[in-house]
Design a protein around this motif. Structure first.
Motif, short mmCIF file in Angstrom:
data_model
loop_
_atom_site.label_atom_id
_atom_site.label_comp_id
_atom_site.label_asym_id
_atom_site.label_seq_id
_atom_site.Cartn_x
_atom_site.Cartn_y
_atom_site.Cartn_z
N HIS A 72 2.56 -2.10 8.26
CA HIS A 72 3.32 -2.67 7.14
C HIS A 72 2.38 -2.85 5.96
O HIS A 72 1.29 -3.41 6.09
CB HIS A 72 3.96 -4.01 7.49
CG HIS A 72 4.87 -4.51 6.40
ND1 HIS A 72 6.11 -3.98 6.18
CD2 HIS A 72 4.67 -5.46 5.43
CE1 HIS A 72 6.68 -4.60 5.16
NE2 HIS A 72 5.82 -5.49 4.68
N ASN A 73 2.81 -2.36 4.80
CA ASN A 73 2.03 -2.48 3.57
C ASN A 73 2.50 -3.72 2.82
O ASN A 73 3.61 -3.76 2.28
CB ASN A 73 2.22 -1.22 2.71
CG ASN A 73 1.25 -1.17 1.55
OD1 ASN A 73 1.07 -2.16 0.84
ND2 ASN A 73 0.62 -0.02 1.35
N THR B 117 1.29 -4.95 0.07
CA THR B 117 1.29 -4.75 -1.38
C THR B 117 2.56 -4.05 -1.83
O THR B 117 3.21 -4.46 -2.80
CB THR B 117 0.06 -3.93 -1.81
OG1 THR B 117 -1.11 -4.66 -1.47
CG2 THR B 117 0.07 -3.66 -3.30
N VAL C 222 4.48 1.83 6.48
CA VAL C 222 3.73 3.05 6.15
C VAL C 222 3.15 3.65 7.43
O VAL C 222 3.40 3.17 8.51
CB VAL C 222 2.62 2.76 5.12
CG1 VAL C 222 3.21 2.35 3.78
CG2 VAL C 222 1.67 1.69 5.65
N THR D 282 -6.31 -1.41 7.99
CA THR D 282 -6.33 -2.83 7.62
C THR D 282 -7.69 -3.16 7.02
O THR D 282 -8.72 -2.96 7.70
CB THR D 282 -6.08 -3.69 8.86
OG1 THR D 282 -4.79 -3.38 9.40
CG2 THR D 282 -6.14 -5.17 8.51
N HIS E 264 -1.46 -4.28 9.46
CA HIS E 264 -1.05 -4.65 8.10
C HIS E 264 -2.10 -4.14 7.13
O HIS E 264 -3.30 -4.12 7.43
CB HIS E 264 -0.90 -6.17 7.96
CG HIS E 264 0.41 -6.68 8.48
ND1 HIS E 264 1.40 -7.18 7.67
CD2 HIS E 264 0.89 -6.75 9.76
CE1 HIS E 264 2.44 -7.55 8.42
NE2 HIS E 264 2.14 -7.30 9.69
N THR E 265 -1.66 -3.72 5.94
CA THR E 265 -2.58 -3.17 4.95
C THR E 265 -2.20 -3.67 3.56
O THR E 265 -1.08 -4.15 3.33
CB THR E 265 -2.55 -1.63 4.99
OG1 THR E 265 -3.56 -1.12 4.12
CG2 THR E 265 -1.20 -1.08 4.57
N ALA F 283 -3.04 -1.46 0.98
CA ALA F 283 -3.30 -0.22 0.26
C ALA F 283 -2.37 -0.07 -0.94
O ALA F 283 -1.15 -0.20 -0.83
CB ALA F 283 -3.14 0.97 1.21
N ASP G 298 0.54 5.10 -2.61
CA ASP G 298 1.51 5.71 -1.70
C ASP G 298 0.86 6.96 -1.14
O ASP G 298 0.55 7.90 -1.87
CB ASP G 298 2.77 6.07 -2.48
CG ASP G 298 3.87 6.63 -1.58
OD1 ASP G 298 3.56 7.00 -0.42
OD2 ASP G 298 5.02 6.71 -2.02
N GLY H 224 -7.85 0.51 2.22
CA GLY H 224 -6.72 -0.35 2.49
C GLY H 224 -6.54 -1.49 1.52
O GLY H 224 -5.89 -2.49 1.83
#
Length: 724
Positions: A234-235, A237, A242, A281, A291-292, A294, A297, A340
């Motif tokens: 899960h991103n 930001t 993702v 991460t 989790h990130t 980043a 895209d 990330g």
């Protein structure tokens, strides 16, 4: 500690640190059944013919030596994964082959491209030359970009060849090869349709149809597949999932047989990939697993595929002439986020554009004259590889554009002959001569967020490197009895040299050549069939001696030039050794198990070449080389009310291994269990399936300089297949 290491170095050690050595225990059991084969085979000659439904293992045919042979009588360490196994074990990409063959390591976190390591040797830079060649219907796939797809429903089997294959397959097979073999079109009309869905938003559809256009003369087949999911990270930001998979594939084949001696096979395939390049991460941010932050895209826009024409003419009862002509290409727009982090804090992010085209031509002449058989031929290969990269560092305040135009030409002649000195004893001699030329044009510019070309930093044009190689092979084989075959092989392999295809703004880096990597390999193997063909054991012991091993160095000084960044170059000497066991047992007509174990040790004997200054990792282990891997699979068929049920279970273990020569960052030891069930109602053409990967939802964290990566969590997939 010293005695512990000494014990682990000894292939004959019975235990490690007080624990039973599963490799030695497995080989002991294998040798026991091998000895039992002698008594068993004596009885087999007088035994009556077997009835249907007996417990014998099926004969597996492979083409590892460019001709169809029984795997138990082939003097190569080769594993074959058949069509039903690919389906039952959920093989959708090359990464899913992990645990399906001894000695095979598949470490890449990127779903659409796969780094392939066999016996601890491979390449983790997709723009570089691989040490494991990947072939689709005998056509070489030159780059690891887009090599990971194995989801089409027309795949008949995948063969994993271990050890140098230089005499028959040429350069870039110094540690082995993977052959993906699709099914030929047939005269009989048939096909299949698969629909499946699962967690992580997974949706998969596949279809295959084959039949005659002109009976006994012209037949055709078409296979299509689409697979996607929502991703397993899960991103925070971008507030979305993702690291997703999204790929469509198709392959069409025509088979034209004007007579019994002549045939032409035309194949066209295409893959359209919009998967994400994996992000990790970021370290020291206190985020949960997977989790990130980043900011980019990382969705790719890749198209790869090609066309091939294979022709075969049986000149007489002994000679066959073959021709394989192929053209392939890759076009790829790839964003990479290595840290990330959001763009405002980013350390290292880049976008790269790839335009690769290759043409290959191979001729083969195969002969079979009873006491001896041979294959000889010639190859030609040409590649254009354009590689542009836009890099952002220092939180987006520093931009750079690097461009390179790479060309490769390669030519080779080869031959391999097997002579039966007696009915039991045979000698194989092989030899290939290869010549290649690599040419590089490259430049680099300072840039900005708009990717404009500003101040030029360097430019080179027309620099070239020329190499030639001789890769011989000698094998002695002996058949003690129909169920006991052994061989000893000495072979040389080579991985191509060339240039760094992505020079990071440095004239010194652009002009640092990469020498070919060379290996001399020694291998002894035993293949046995015992207990009326209910047990098969294949054992291989090997030692590999490497020169000019190709690896990454950070900020080295080469020929008095400081080269900043990560540089693909050579180190001097390394060696690997180990043992492998693959066992298949058919307990009853309904129950079959397969087991494999690999033991591997590696070492840099002399890290730095003359004229090179960097951190010296002499004595370290080679990257991506786990000491121990164990794989077990069982298939059980059950008659249940209303139909038939097949259960399939796989357990895989890999010890930890390092991701670089510095031995700083390690992928931890992992144990994963997969299960599957397949139900076919009586008299029906439908099959219902449920498969689960990572059944116990294990999470494993792999650190790197900037971030952590994780394996995928538990995945389940429910589907239905209709055969017609």
């Amino acid at each position: 500690m010293t005695s512990h290491r000494t014990a682990k170095r000894c292939l004959g050690a019975v235990s490690f640190a007080g624990k039973p050595n599963p490799l030695i225990l497995g080989i002991t059991l294998a040798l026991f059944s091998t000895l039992a084969a002698a008594a068993d085979e004596d009885k087999a000659d007088a035994a009556p013919a077997k009835a249907e439904g007996d417990s014998s293992l099926a004969t597996v045919t492979v083409t590892a030596e460019r001709r169809a042979t029984d795997v138990q009588k082939t003097a190569v360490a080769v594993s074959a994964i058949g069509e039903s196994q690919l389906q039952e074990r959920g093989v959708h990409t090359l990464a899913d082959l992990a645990g399906q063959a001894a000695g095979l390591t598949l470490p890449s976190p990127y779903l659409n491209q796969q780094y392939v390591f066999i016996r601890g040797i491979g390449n983790s830079r997709p723009a570089g030359n691989p040490s494991v060649g990947v072939y689709i219907d005998d056509v070489y796939i030159a780059r690891q970009f887009g090599n990971a797809f194995a989801n089409l429903p027309d795949i008949e089997r995948i063969e994993v060849l271990r050890g140098p294959q230089g005499s028959l397959y040429g350069q870039n097979t110094s540690s082995g090869a993977i052959k993906i073999i699709s099914r030929d079109p047939s005269d009989a009309f048939h096909g299949s349709l698969d629909v499946a869905g699962g967690n992580l938003g997974t949706v998969e559809t596949k279809a295959h149809v084959s039949g005659a256009l002109v009976p006994n003369i012209l037949s055709a087949s078409l296979a299509v597949a689409h697979r996607r999911n929502d991703g397993y990270f899960h991103n925070d930001t971008l507030d979305k999932d993702v690291n997703r998979f999204d790929t469509s594939q198709a392959r069409a084949k025509l088979l034209f047989k004007p007579n019994d001696q002549l045939r032409f096979d035309l194949a066209v395939d295409e893959a359209d990939d919009n998967s994400d390049n994996a992000v990790g991460t970021p370290i020291n941010r206190g985020l949960s697993d997977r989790h990130t932050l980043a900011g980019w895209d990382t969705r790719t826009d890749q198209k790869n595929g090609g066309i091939s024409l294979r022709a075969s003419d049986e000149l007489d009862d002994h000679l066959t002439l073959k021709s394989i002509t192929a053209w392939r290409r890759i076009k790829d727009d790839q964003p990479w986020d290595s840290d990330g982090l959001p763009i405002s804090e980013g350390i290292f992010k880049f976008q790269q554009y790839i335009n690769q085209r290759q043409f290959s031509q191979e001729f083969q002449l195969l002969g079979d004259y009873g006491n001896f058989d041979f294959v000889t031929g010639a190859t030609a290969f040409r590649e254009h590889f354009n590689f542009d990269r836009v890099t952002s560092t220092k939180a987006g305040s520093n931009w750079q554009v690097t461009r390179s135009w790479n060309e490769k030409e390669s030519y080779g002649v080869f031959g391999q002959l097997h002579y039966k000195v007696t009915d039991a004893f045979g000698i194989t001699g092989g030899l290939r001569y290869s010549r290649e030329q690599h040419t590089l044009d490259a430049d680099a510019y300072a840039s900005d967020a708009h990717r404009d070309l500003l101040a030029r930093q360097f430019s080179v044009e027309g620099i070239d490197q020329r190499n030639h190689a001789v890769t011989p092979k000698l094998t002695l084989d002996y058949t003690f009895q129909p169920g006991l075959f052994t061989y000893f092989t000495i072979a040389k392999g080579e991985t191509s040299g060339g240039w760094n295809p992505a020079p990071a703004g440095s004239l010194a880096l652009a002009t640092v050549p990469i020498d070919p990597e060379e290996v001399i390999s020694y291998e002894w193997g035993v293949k046995s069939t015992a207990f009326d063909n209910r047990v098969q054991n294949n054992i291989a012991l090997f030692y590999n001696d490497y020169r000019n091993y190709q690896t990454n160095l950070t900020n080295p000084t080469i020929n008095n030039n400081v080269v900043l960044g990560s540089v693909l170059t050579n180190v001097d000497k390394a060696h690997t050794y180990g043992a492998e066991l693959e066992t298949s047992i058919r307990f009853t007509p309904a129950l079959q198990t397969n087991f494999s174990v690999s033991y591997l040790r590696t070492k840099f004997d002399q890290f730095l070449k003359s004229g090179t200054t960097a951190a010296d990792y002499t004595g370290n282990e080679l990257p991506f080389a786990p000491h121990l891997t164990l794989n077990a699979n069982a298939v059980y068929d059950i008659r249940v009310p209303g139909g038939d049920l097949r259960l399939n279970g796989t357990a895989k273990y890999s010890s930890k291994y390092y991701s670089g020569p510095e031995n700083t960052y390690a992928t931890p030891a992992q144990t994963l269990v997969d299960l599957g069930g397949f139900y076919t109602p009586s008299g029906s053409q439908l099959t219902f399936s449920l498969t689960v990967k990572n059944l116990f939802d294990r999470t494993y964290e792999t650190p790197s300089v900037y971030s952590y990566s994780y394996n995928t969590q538990r995945q389940w997939l429910a589907g239905v297949r209709y055969d017609f």
